[in-house]
Design an enzyme around this catalytic site. Structure first.
Site, short mmCIF file in Angstrom:
data_model
loop_
_atom_site.label_atom_id
_atom_site.label_comp_id
_atom_site.label_asym_id
_atom_site.label_seq_id
_atom_site.Cartn_x
_atom_site.Cartn_y
_atom_site.Cartn_z
N CYS A 8 -19.45 27.83 -29.92
CA CYS A 8 -20.31 27.72 -29.31
C CYS A 8 -20.09 28.87 -28.52
CB CYS A 8 -19.64 26.78 -28.47
SG CYS A 8 -19.24 25.29 -28.93
N HIS B 184 -21.97 27.88 -18.54
CA HIS B 184 -22.00 26.63 -19.99
C HIS B 184 -21.62 25.53 -20.15
CE1 HIS B 184 -20.22 26.66 -24.10
NE2 HIS B 184 -19.53 25.58 -24.06
N GLU C 122 -13.79 26.50 -16.12
CA GLU C 122 -15.47 27.40 -15.58
C GLU C 122 -15.19 27.19 -14.25
OE1 GLU C 122 -20.03 28.10 -16.79
OE2 GLU C 122 -19.17 26.08 -17.50
N LYS D 233 -27.69 22.50 -19.99
CA LYS D 233 -27.07 21.42 -21.41
C LYS D 233 -27.19 20.05 -20.74
CE LYS D 233 -23.40 24.65 -22.96
NZ LYS D 233 -23.66 25.68 -23.16
N HIS E 79 -25.77 20.08 -26.51
CA HIS E 79 -25.19 21.17 -26.57
C HIS E 79 -25.71 22.00 -28.20
CE1 HIS E 79 -22.08 24.70 -26.75
NE2 HIS E 79 -21.24 23.40 -26.73
N PHE F 32 -15.09 26.92 -28.92
CA PHE F 32 -13.74 26.87 -30.19
C PHE F 32 -12.90 27.83 -30.38
CE2 PHE F 32 -14.64 21.84 -30.73
CZ PHE F 32 -14.83 21.65 -29.72
#
Length: 421
Positions: free
Chosen positions: A163, A303, A314, A335, A340, A399
């Site tokens: 990502c 993010h 975060e 997002k 996403h 990830f």
């Protein structure tokens, strides 16, 4: 001395707009692109919603024989790259093509073609397999197709960091220009994960929201009632140039890319490190690279996936880096509107960051109705906010523990020091 790197063109293909202008309009309006899946029948899946690009037809962009050989992710990447190159007024026969490179990555690659062709093998044997599958499924093929279509003969690659892919590609392309490997880099990310296999895979690890009855409210970063991310698709591509090259071409400069920091949690294949320390280190490195203090950042494009762990970590990492300043800096996650976009998320979010600087409007975090306890920063809930913004940090986490932070700054053509230094 490292060369300065500027952004001269941008291209975007998203669930709320198939070019940068319409994408930006959708963000300002707080428009959601999340709907019930229409590309295939998702009956029986735990999640039946996604952020698809509506009304996308490959034949609007490619000849039929070209469209047949390309996976959807490569198509998206090339569409966005063409827009970015037009925006940058980059004409290949007026520059040295060996000094123009491409770095456009993907997290999932050609899932659509892999699934389609595998079904052919099961039903009819290997002789019915398309000869285009071998190249179409490769993660580097968006970069390859873009280079072929545009005639870019410089360094070409596809950095894959899940990502964080789009941000990694932009950061590494920046380094190539800074250290003289290229004058121009076409960089970003592209993704087309909305297939039965992709949906099943992310559903199986319970990463996706199951708010199927209220799709436009499903993605809710930082909200206490969030239950997972919403898969999205699209591409974001920017044209990066050395300042010297852009000035020589006489083209408008959109923003300056001044900071890039990357780290790896080395903790878990999907979960972020729970203390946020290594993600914070990526932000610190970006600030150091940019030569800025935390107080000089005006906005953070988060993010912000809408998953339980990511949003909390975060927020924790931002507090580590920014201290008391964290409470005054607006933070938002687009997002919430576009889902996403996985490997394309970071590059699309950098484009949003540049537009924030250019237009003085911070996009909102929609659906952030009641932030979870401890998630107590300014997440710009519900509606866009007018604000003079000079510097933006954009975060991406993937990830495998990949953390990337990019920093962009407003370009002021009156600042002679940026041209002559």
């Amino acid at each position: 001395m490292k060369k300065r790197v500027v952004i001269t063109g941008m291209g975007a293909l998203t669930p709320i707009g198939q070019d940068v202008t319409s994408f930006w309009e959708g963000l300002q309006e707080g428009r959601s692109g999340v709907r019930s899946i229409s590309r295939f029948d998702p009956t029986g899946f735990p999640t039946t919603i996604a952020a698809e690009i509506p009304d996308y037809d490959p034949l609007d962009h490619f000849e039929a024989k070209v469209a047949r050989r390309m996976s959807r992710f490569a198509q998206y990447g090339l569409v966005a790259a063409r827009e970015a190159v037009r925006h940058a007024q980059l004409v290949m026969d007026r520059v040295d093509p060996v000094r123009v490179g491409v770095m456009v990555g993907t997290g999932s690659g050609g899932l659509d073609r892999i699934q389609e062709e595998y079904q052919k093998v099961l039903q009819n044997g290997s002789q019915k397999l398309s000869p285009y599958l071998a190249p179409a499924m490769l993660a580097n093929m968006a970069s390859g197709e873009i280079a072929i279509a545009l005639g870019a003969k410089g360094p070409s690659a596809a950095v894959v960091t899940a990502c964080a892919t789009g941000s990694s590609c932009i950061g590494e392309a920046m380094r190539m220009i800074q250290y003289g490997e290229a004058d121009v880099m076409i960089a970003g990310g592209t993704e087309a994960p909305i297939t039965p296999l992709g949906l099943a895979a992310f559903s199986r690890i319970r990463a996706l929201s199951r708010r199927n009855g209220e799709p436009q409210k499903a993605c809710r970063p930082f909200d206490r009632n969030r239950d997972g991310f919403v898969a999205g698709e699209g591409a974001g591509v920017v044209v990066l140039e050395s300042l010297e090259h852009a000035v020589q071409r006489g083209v408008p400069i959109l923003a300056e890319l001044i900071g890039y920091g990357a780290t790896t949690d080395a903790h878990h294949i999907t979960a972020p490190s729970p203390d946020g320390a290594v993600a914070a280190e990526a932000m610190d490195r970006a600030l150091t690279d940019a030569g800025l203090s935390p107080e000089q950042v005006d906005y953070i494009n988060a993010h912000g996936t809408s998953t339980r762990a990511n949003d909390a970590v975060e927020t924790m990492a931002i507090k580590r880096v920014f201290g008391e300043a964290a409470y005054r800096i607006p933070i938002s996650s687009i997002k919430s509107m576009i889902g996403h976009l996985l490997g394309a998320a970071g590059s699309v979010e950098l484009i949003a960051s540049v537009e924030t600087i250019r237009h003085g409007v911070i996009p909102p975090t929609i659906n952030c109705d009641t932030p979870e306890e401890g998630l107590d920063l300014d997440y710009v809930p519900h509606t866009a906010r007018k604000r003079d913004v000079q510097v933006v940090m954009s975060n991406s986490f993937g990830f495998g523990g990949h953390n990337v932070s990019l920093i962009v700054r407003r370009w002021d053509p009156r600042d002679e020091s940026l041209i002559t230094s």
